[in-house]
Design a protein around this motif. Structure first.
Motif, PDB file in Angstrom:
ATOM      1  N   ALA A  76       0.863  -1.183   0.000  1.00 58.96           N
ATOM      2  CA  ALA A  76       0.000   0.000   0.000  1.00 58.96           C
ATOM      3  C   ALA A  76       0.900   1.234   0.000  1.00 58.96           C
ATOM      4  N   ASP A  78       0.792   5.247   0.303  1.00 54.08           N
ATOM      5  CA  ASP A  78      -0.008   6.403   0.722  1.00 54.08           C
ATOM      6  C   ASP A  78       0.843   7.654   0.548  1.00 54.08           C
ATOM      7  N   THR A  79       0.582   8.418  -0.513  1.00 49.80           N
ATOM      8  CA  THR A  79       1.417   9.572  -0.844  1.00 49.80           C
ATOM      9  C   THR A  79       0.855  10.853  -0.254  1.00 49.80           C
ATOM     10  N   ASP A  80       1.758  11.702   0.221  1.00 54.23           N
ATOM     11  CA  ASP A  80       1.434  13.030   0.740  1.00 54.23           C
ATOM     12  C   ASP A  80       2.174  14.035  -0.142  1.00 54.23           C
ATOM     13  N   THR A 101      -3.887   7.054  -2.355  1.00 57.85           N
ATOM     14  CA  THR A 101      -3.474   5.728  -1.906  1.00 57.85           C
ATOM     15  C   THR A 101      -3.638   4.730  -3.037  1.00 57.85           C
ATOM     16  N   SER A 102      -2.594   3.950  -3.286  1.00 55.80           N
ATOM     17  CA  SER A 102      -2.616   2.922  -4.317  1.00 55.80           C
ATOM     18  C   SER A 102      -2.180   1.600  -3.702  1.00 55.80           C
ATOM     19  N   TYR A 103      -2.650   0.506  -4.302  1.00 59.45           N
ATOM     20  CA  TYR A 103      -2.316  -0.839  -3.837  1.00 59.45           C
ATOM     21  C   TYR A 103      -1.651  -1.612  -4.971  1.00 59.45           C
ATOM     22  N   ALA A 393       5.830   9.978   1.431  1.00 56.52           N
ATOM     23  CA  ALA A 393       4.941   8.816   1.317  1.00 56.52           C
ATOM     24  C   ALA A 393       5.211   7.824   2.444  1.00 56.52           C
ATOM     25  N   TRP A 394       4.167   7.084   2.792  1.00 62.91           N
ATOM     26  CA  TRP A 394       4.269   5.895   3.644  1.00 62.91           C
ATOM     27  C   TRP A 394       3.990   4.679   2.767  1.00 62.91           C
TER      28      TRP A 394
END
Length: 404
Positions: A76, A78-80, A101-103, A393-394
């Motif tokens: 996963a 999760d971009t900021d 958010t992309s998977y 990003a996380w």
């Protein structure tokens, strides 16, 4: 022609020149091949061979397996991504968050044939991105929506030449799809409606290949070198540009080749260090255009590099702990853009494996990707855009691995 028409036409001209650069986002590399790799910042991933996902980095590593191996998982992302302090012709624009958010799923299988030969199949992604500006953002001609995905189906084989040297390679069938939308939002003050500038919904398939080799000094020290050829992907579908229907053409996306050196050194029964250097040929993505010769944008990108180092601690029979650090360099050089946030990045990674039994493992990886503030200053016939962009990003990875 009245002032409102002059203003609208000049903005359209400038916006098209800028908005097209955002479709470059399809060329962004993804490091999301496995949860184990994520937990060590992908340091040494091509030679560690602790599960089947190693074949994504170096096909020759399949000779290190003496039993069938399966790995499947998901990453996963999760971009900021922030666009802040932006002005257009002196007018202040509000800050905007354009991340999402992309998977990214992955699956790998390795089948040893004998003590010298192994084959494998894989499904994962090397490229993709997603950014989306707010619907009412005044500069949506610069941003709008970009949602690009790719999947890589790999068929690989490896051969052990002798006790020290192995070689491998394979074919990559790359499927890519993308939705791109650039537009001028409706403006109540000027009484102008929404104007679509670029609207693309297309996909395509291309064929690439990879080669690799591994040298084993002994069972605790090995080194690998791999090369991946990435083709030009031609995407076809619904494609409109400045109210012109280009659906009878294809959009050409040159993807970058990659080369990587990896090393693994197990210092004792408890601890190992590993490292990688990767080169990404971003300079070959020089222009984005259609097969009909309609040019969207030129680029002045430079080749990129990844430098990573990590450590693995074998706590006991049940738990394996890992951590890593990566520094990767920006593809952009002197030419930056508000629509393509990019910078040098630092990866801080950690993860673990829990061994359910002697043949089954659950893996988890976590990375915090830290970008830098980048100044964008772009000029065109309609004026000047100034802004600051930043992308963090996380990444979270979960994986199940099993040998048979």
């Amino acid at each position: 022609m009245n002032k409102k028409q002059i203003f609208t036409r000049s903005v359209i001209t400038a916006a098209i020149a800028l908005a097209s650069s955002q479709s470059m986002a399809a060329g962004f590399q993804l490091n999301a091949q496995s949860a184990t790799g994520l937990g060590r910042a992908f340091a040494g991933d091509g030679v560690i061979a602790d599960n089947a996902s190693t074949m994504a980095k170096n096909a020759a590593s399949m000779t290190l397996f003496d039993a069938p191996a399966l790995s499947l998982g998901v990453i996963a992302i999760d971009t900021d991504i922030k666009v802040k302090d932006a002005t257009y012709n002196g007018f202040q624009l509000p800050d905007d968050q354009i991340g999402g958010t992309s998977y990214v799923p992955n699956i790998y299988y390795i089948q040893p044939i004998n003590d010298k030969f192994a084959v494998g199949a894989s499904l994962y992604s090397n490229f993709g991105t997603k950014t989306e500006f707010s619907d009412n953002y005044a500069a949506n001609a610069f941003g709008g929506l970009t949602d690009v995905k790719s999947m890589n189906l790999g068929l690989s084989a490896a051969y052990r030449i002798n006790q020290q040297l192995s070689i491998g390679g394979g074919l990559d069938v790359i499927y890519g799809s993308g939705k791109l939308n650039r537009y001028l939002p409706a403006n109540d003050k000027l009484n102008t409606p929404k104007v679509d500038l670029l609207d693309v919904d297309a996909d395509g398939v291309a064929l690439g290949f990879n080669l690799g080799t591994i040298y084993e000094l002994d069972q605790n020290n090995r080194f690998g070198l791999s090369y991946r050829y990435s083709p030009t992907l031609e995407a076809k579908g619904d494609m409109h540009y400045m109210r012109n229907d280009l659906s009878d053409q294809k959009l050409k996306m040159p993807l970058p080749d990659m080369a990587e050196f990896s090393g693994f050194n197990k210092l004792n029964d408890k601890f190992a260090v590993h490292y990688s250097i990767q080169w990404i040929r971003w300079s070959e993505f020089d222009v984005l255009e259609t097969t009909g010769g309609v040019k969207f944008n030129d680029y002045q990108w430079q080749d990129g590099w990844h430098y990573s180092i990590g450590g693995t601690y074998y706590l006991n029979d049940q738990w394996t702990l890992r951590a890593g650090y990566m520094h990767d360099t920006s593809a952009q050089d002197s030419k930056t853009s508000i629509s393509v946030p990019d910078s040098d990045r630092n990866w801080l990674s950690s993860g673990f494996s829990y061994h359910l039994d002697s043949k089954s493992t659950i893996d988890f990886g976590l990375t915090y990707l830290i970008g830098k503030d980048v100044k964008a200053n772009e000029k065109n016939a309609a004026g000047v855009v100034n802004a600051t962009t930043r992308a963090n990003a996380w990444l979270y990875g979960l994986q199940y691995s099993r040998s048979f």
